[in-house]
Enzyme design. Structure first.
Site, PDB file in Angstrom:
ATOM      1  N   HIS A 122      25.405  14.130 -18.183  1.00 18.61           N
ATOM      2  CA  HIS A 122      26.275  15.186 -18.702  1.00 18.61           C
ATOM      3  C   HIS A 122      27.389  15.570 -17.732  1.00 18.61           C
ATOM      4  O   HIS A 122      28.104  16.555 -17.951  1.00 18.61           O
ATOM      5  CB  HIS A 122      25.424  16.405 -19.070  1.00 18.61           C
ATOM      6  CG  HIS A 122      26.006  17.234 -20.153  1.00 18.61           C
ATOM      7  ND1 HIS A 122      26.411  18.528 -19.953  1.00 18.61           N
ATOM      8  CD2 HIS A 122      26.272  16.943 -21.447  1.00 18.61           C
ATOM      9  CE1 HIS A 122      26.896  19.015 -21.079  1.00 18.61           C
ATOM     10  NE2 HIS A 122      26.823  18.066 -21.994  1.00 18.61           N
ATOM     11  N   LYS A 124      30.965  15.634 -15.815  1.00 19.70           N
ATOM     12  CA  LYS A 124      32.358  15.531 -16.236  1.00 19.70           C
ATOM     13  C   LYS A 124      33.200  15.644 -14.977  1.00 19.70           C
ATOM     14  O   LYS A 124      33.664  16.721 -14.634  1.00 19.70           O
ATOM     15  CB  LYS A 124      32.696  16.644 -17.220  1.00 19.70           C
ATOM     16  CG  LYS A 124      31.876  16.603 -18.486  1.00 19.70           C
ATOM     17  CD  LYS A 124      31.876  17.965 -19.169  1.00 19.70           C
ATOM     18  CE  LYS A 124      30.861  18.019 -20.260  1.00 19.70           C
ATOM     19  NZ  LYS A 124      29.520  18.267 -19.795  1.00 19.70           N
ATOM     20  N   ASP A 129      40.896   8.459  -4.986  1.00 19.12           N
ATOM     21  CA  ASP A 129      41.316   8.143  -3.618  1.00 19.12           C
ATOM     22  C   ASP A 129      40.546   8.918  -2.552  1.00 19.12           C
ATOM     23  O   ASP A 129      41.065   9.127  -1.445  1.00 19.12           O
ATOM     24  CB  ASP A 129      42.822   8.376  -3.439  1.00 19.12           C
ATOM     25  CG  ASP A 129      43.669   7.369  -4.199  1.00 19.12           C
ATOM     26  OD1 ASP A 129      43.138   6.297  -4.572  1.00 19.12           O
ATOM     27  OD2 ASP A 129      44.859   7.658  -4.448  1.00 19.12           O
TER      28      ASP A 129
END
Length: 174
Positions: A122, A124, A129
Site C-alpha cells: 500500500h 505510495k 536520484d
C-alpha cells in the site's frame, strides 16, 4: 471550540511540513482534486538523472507512465514495485506498459499474516536520484488527480530519500 476533522488534518499537515522543512530540507505540498499532484510528479521525474525507484499501490496514470518511460530512454535507471492484487485486477494498471518498454516491475504482496491473510503493498512513494522523495496518499491514477481528496509531499532531502530507499530495497530484494 470544536475543530472539524479537515481543520485538524490541515493543521497537523502544516506542522509536520514545517518540522520536516527545518529538519529535512525543502518541502512542497500538493492536494487534489486538481491541485497539481500529477504535474509535480512528472516535473520531478523529468529532472531525474540517475535513478527513479517507485513503490505505488495504484498506478494507472498514462502521463506519469510516459514520463517514466521517457526517463528510462534517457538512461535513468527506473524500477517499479506495485501491489500484485491491484495490478492484476485493474485493466488500466500500467505494469505491462512499463515492462514492455524495458522497465523492471515487481508485483508484490506482503507475506501472509494472521490466519494466512495477505495484505496490500500500500505504499505510495518514489525516490529520485537519492535526493528527492515523493510521498503521501496520492496514488498515480486519474481518479486521484481529478476526483479524490489526496495529498503529495515532495521532499528535497537526501536524509528523507535514504529512509525510503532502504524500504524500497527491502521489498525489491525480498
Amino acid at each position: 471550540m470544536k475543530l472539524s476533522r479537515g481543520a485538524i488534518v490541515s493543521t497537523l499537515t502544516a506542522i509536520v511540513c514545517l518540522y520536516f522543512s527545518s529538519a529535512f530540507g525543502d518541502v512542497r505540498v500538493f492536494f487534489s482534486p486538481n491541485g497539481g499532484c500529477t504535474d509535480a510528479v512528472i516535473y520531478e521525474i523529468n529532472r531525474a538523472r540517475k535513478s527513479i525507484d517507485v513503490a505505488m499501490y495504484a498506478f494507472t496514470s498514462r502521463p506519469i507512465a510516459r514520463a517514466l518511460v521517457d526517463a528510462h530512454r534517457r538512461g535513468v535507471r527506473v524500477r517499479v514495485i506495485m501491489d500484485k492484487k491491484f495490478a492484476e485486477k485493474s485493466r488500466f494498471s500500467k505494469h505491462i506498459y512499463l515492462m514492455k518498454r524495458g522497465i523492471p516491475v515487481k508485483l508484490v504482496s506482503p507475506p501472509p499474516g494472521v490466519r494466512g491473510r495477505v495484505g496490500l503493498m500500500h505504499h505510495k512513494f518514489a525516490v529520485i536520484d537519492g535526493r528527492v522523495l515523493l510521498t503521501g496518499s496520492f496514488n498515480w491514477t486519474a481518479s486521484a488527480e481529478k476526483l479524490n481528496y489526496e495529498n503529495l509531499l515532495v521532499f528535497h532531502s537526501e536524509e528523507m530519500a535514504a529512509i525510503y530507499e532502504r524500504e524500497f530495497n527491502r521489498i525489491w530484494n525480498r
